[in-house]
Motif scaffolding. Structure first.
Motif, mmCIF file in Angstrom:
data_model
loop_
_atom_site.group_PDB
_atom_site.id
_atom_site.type_symbol
_atom_site.label_atom_id
_atom_site.label_comp_id
_atom_site.label_asym_id
_atom_site.label_seq_id
_atom_site.Cartn_x
_atom_site.Cartn_y
_atom_site.Cartn_z
ATOM 1 N N ALA A 94 23.497 -2.562 73.390
ATOM 2 C CA ALA A 94 22.800 -3.268 72.318
ATOM 3 C C ALA A 94 22.360 -2.242 71.281
ATOM 4 O O ALA A 94 22.051 -1.104 71.629
ATOM 5 N N ALA A 95 22.348 -2.647 70.026
ATOM 6 C CA ALA A 95 21.943 -1.752 68.945
ATOM 7 C C ALA A 95 21.019 -2.482 67.984
ATOM 8 O O ALA A 95 21.186 -3.672 67.721
ATOM 9 N N GLU A 96 20.051 -1.740 67.484
ATOM 10 C CA GLU A 96 19.157 -2.238 66.444
ATOM 11 C C GLU A 96 19.161 -1.187 65.343
ATOM 12 O O GLU A 96 18.812 -0.031 65.596
ATOM 13 N N ILE A 97 19.569 -1.567 64.153
ATOM 14 C CA ILE A 97 19.746 -0.625 63.052
ATOM 15 C C ILE A 97 18.939 -1.086 61.859
ATOM 16 O O ILE A 97 19.054 -2.243 61.430
ATOM 17 N N THR A 98 18.127 -0.195 61.316
ATOM 18 C CA THR A 98 17.422 -0.458 60.064
ATOM 19 C C THR A 98 17.889 0.577 59.057
ATOM 20 O O THR A 98 17.682 1.777 59.257
ATOM 21 N N VAL A 99 18.540 0.121 58.012
ATOM 22 C CA VAL A 99 19.032 1.001 56.965
ATOM 23 C C VAL A 99 18.059 0.925 55.800
ATOM 24 O O VAL A 99 17.795 -0.161 55.267
ATOM 25 N N THR A 100 17.498 2.071 55.415
ATOM 26 C CA THR A 100 16.570 2.142 54.291
ATOM 27 C C THR A 100 17.336 2.669 53.090
ATOM 28 O O THR A 100 17.762 3.824 53.087
ATOM 29 N N VAL A 101 17.554 1.815 52.102
ATOM 30 C CA VAL A 101 18.324 2.183 50.919
ATOM 31 C C VAL A 101 17.387 2.554 49.775
ATOM 32 O O VAL A 101 16.236 2.119 49.744
ATOM 33 N N PRO A 102 17.867 3.367 48.815
ATOM 34 C CA PRO A 102 17.011 3.733 47.673
ATOM 35 C C PRO A 102 16.605 2.495 46.880
ATOM 36 O O PRO A 102 17.407 1.590 46.663
ATOM 37 N N LYS A 103 15.355 2.472 46.449
ATOM 38 C CA LYS A 103 14.863 1.345 45.650
ATOM 39 C C LYS A 103 15.168 1.637 44.181
ATOM 40 O O LYS A 103 14.793 2.690 43.660
ATOM 41 N N PRO A 104 15.862 0.725 43.504
ATOM 42 C CA PRO A 104 16.182 0.974 42.097
ATOM 43 C C PRO A 104 14.930 0.949 41.223
ATOM 44 O O PRO A 104 13.942 0.295 41.549
ATOM 45 N N LYS A 105 14.998 1.657 40.137
ATOM 46 C CA LYS A 105 13.855 1.730 39.215
ATOM 47 C C LYS A 105 13.517 0.359 38.635
ATOM 48 O O LYS A 105 12.384 0.093 38.276
ATOM 49 N N SER A 106 14.501 -0.541 38.576
ATOM 50 C CA SER A 106 14.278 -1.872 38.015
ATOM 51 C C SER A 106 13.582 -2.827 38.988
ATOM 52 O O SER A 106 13.126 -3.890 38.588
ATOM 53 N N ALA A 129 29.705 1.622 59.110
ATOM 54 C CA ALA A 129 29.537 3.059 58.891
ATOM 55 C C ALA A 129 28.732 3.688 60.023
ATOM 56 O O ALA A 129 29.091 4.744 60.557
ATOM 57 N N VAL A 130 27.637 3.043 60.420
ATOM 58 C CA VAL A 130 26.782 3.569 61.486
ATOM 59 C C VAL A 130 27.522 3.565 62.820
ATOM 60 O O VAL A 130 27.538 4.567 63.546
ATOM 61 N N LEU A 131 28.158 2.451 63.163
ATOM 62 C CA LEU A 131 28.846 2.357 64.451
ATOM 63 C C LEU A 131 29.998 3.358 64.554
ATOM 64 O O LEU A 131 30.178 3.993 65.593
ATOM 65 N N ASP A 132 30.765 3.514 63.489
ATOM 66 C CA ASP A 132 31.869 4.477 63.527
ATOM 67 C C ASP A 132 31.358 5.911 63.639
ATOM 68 O O ASP A 132 31.950 6.734 64.333
ATOM 69 N N ALA A 137 30.338 10.659 67.216
ATOM 70 C CA ALA A 137 29.364 11.542 67.871
ATOM 71 C C ALA A 137 29.458 11.475 69.396
ATOM 72 O O ALA A 137 28.744 12.185 70.085
ATOM 73 N N GLN A 138 30.314 10.616 69.920
ATOM 74 C CA GLN A 138 30.504 10.434 71.360
ATOM 75 C C GLN A 138 29.280 9.824 72.039
ATOM 76 O O GLN A 138 29.000 10.112 73.198
ATOM 77 N N VAL A 139 28.535 8.994 71.317
ATOM 78 C CA VAL A 139 27.433 8.262 71.937
ATOM 79 C C VAL A 139 28.016 7.282 72.950
ATOM 80 O O VAL A 139 27.471 7.081 74.019
ATOM 81 N N TRP A 140 29.139 6.685 72.609
ATOM 82 C CA TRP A 140 29.874 5.791 73.470
ATOM 83 C C TRP A 140 31.352 6.049 73.263
ATOM 84 O O TRP A 140 31.744 6.784 72.364
ATOM 85 N N LYS A 141 32.166 5.422 74.095
ATOM 86 C CA LYS A 141 33.612 5.633 73.974
ATOM 87 C C LYS A 141 34.161 4.902 72.757
ATOM 88 O O LYS A 141 34.982 5.428 72.020
ATOM 89 N N ASP A 142 33.703 3.675 72.541
ATOM 90 C CA ASP A 142 34.199 2.872 71.428
ATOM 91 C C ASP A 142 33.109 1.905 70.996
ATOM 92 O O ASP A 142 32.365 1.398 71.841
ATOM 93 N N ASP A 143 33.017 1.636 69.694
ATOM 94 C CA ASP A 143 31.966 0.735 69.237
ATOM 95 C C ASP A 143 32.209 -0.717 69.655
ATOM 96 O O ASP A 143 31.346 -1.567 69.470
ATOM 97 N N ALA A 144 33.343 -0.985 70.281
ATOM 98 C CA ALA A 144 33.564 -2.316 70.868
ATOM 99 C C ALA A 144 32.600 -2.564 72.024
ATOM 100 O O ALA A 144 32.390 -3.710 72.424
ATOM 101 N N GLN A 145 31.977 -1.499 72.562
ATOM 102 C CA GLN A 145 30.991 -1.650 73.634
ATOM 103 C C GLN A 145 29.708 -2.313 73.142
ATOM 104 O O GLN A 145 28.929 -2.821 73.935
#
Length: 182
Positions: A94-106, A129-132, A137-145
């Motif tokens: 199981a994975a939980e991912i929080t991606v923090t992106v830059p906030k635009p000036k607008s 991008a994160v899973l690949d 990094a060899q965290v797992w064998k394949d992101d299909a897991q």
């Protein structure tokens, strides 16, 4: 009187790490880039549409994951089989991912807002991008897991698990066999 047991009731969705299981937590800073479409040029050559932004981001995730693996699993991280690193996590993940992106000036400065512009990339592109990178990094064998995943996209300091600057907070853990309700 008890409610009838149905297959759907028995196989409840997994919610967070099982008791006694500590998630592997990877914190990485950098400018997130979604893994967009791939252009093929023949003879096995392929390039992602945003290659110049994607490759440094994936490298940052890979480096952070390898550092965390070496700290969390010092004996396993150094294991090699036929000169190749051994994946640390096997089986369903199981994975939980929080991606923090830059906030635009607008964007509003005093209000919490959501990154829904084209420049923040599609959330599924961030996930790929994160899973690949974690596979590399060899965290797992394949992101299909990865059979269960929660992903969110936020601005710095806004929302659940938002970092103070662009990057990602990644939690991963194995799903025990008994957690699937059998």
């Amino acid at each position: 009187m008890t409610a009838p047991t149905t297959p759907a009731a028995e196989a409840l969705p997994h919610q967070g790490p099982a008791a006694g299981t500590t998630p592997l937590i990877i914190r990485v800073h950098g400018t997130p880039a979604g893994q967009g479409r791939v252009s093929f040029f023949g003879k096995g050559r392929a390039v992602h549409s945003n290659h110049k932004k994607l490759m440094p981001w994936r490298a940052a995730i890979t480096d952070a994951a390898r550092r965390e693996l070496a700290y969390a699993f010092p004996a396993d991280a150094a294991r090699l089989v036929d000169g190749q690193p051994v994946p640390i996590l096997l089986g369903a993940i199981a994975a939980e991912i929080t991606v923090t992106v830059p906030k635009p000036k607008s964007a509003p400065k005093r209000l919490t807002s959501w990154p829904i512009t084209r420049t923040s990339h599609d959330i599924d592109h961030h996930a790929r991008a994160v899973l690949d990178a974690l596979t590399h990094a060899q965290v797992w064998k394949d992101d299909a897991q990865v059979v269960e995943m929660t992903i969110r996209k936020v601005y710095p300091g806004e929302g659940i698990d938002a970092l103070d600057r662009p990057g990602a907070l990644i939690r991963i853990w194995p799903i025990p066999t008994e957690a699937v309700g059998r």
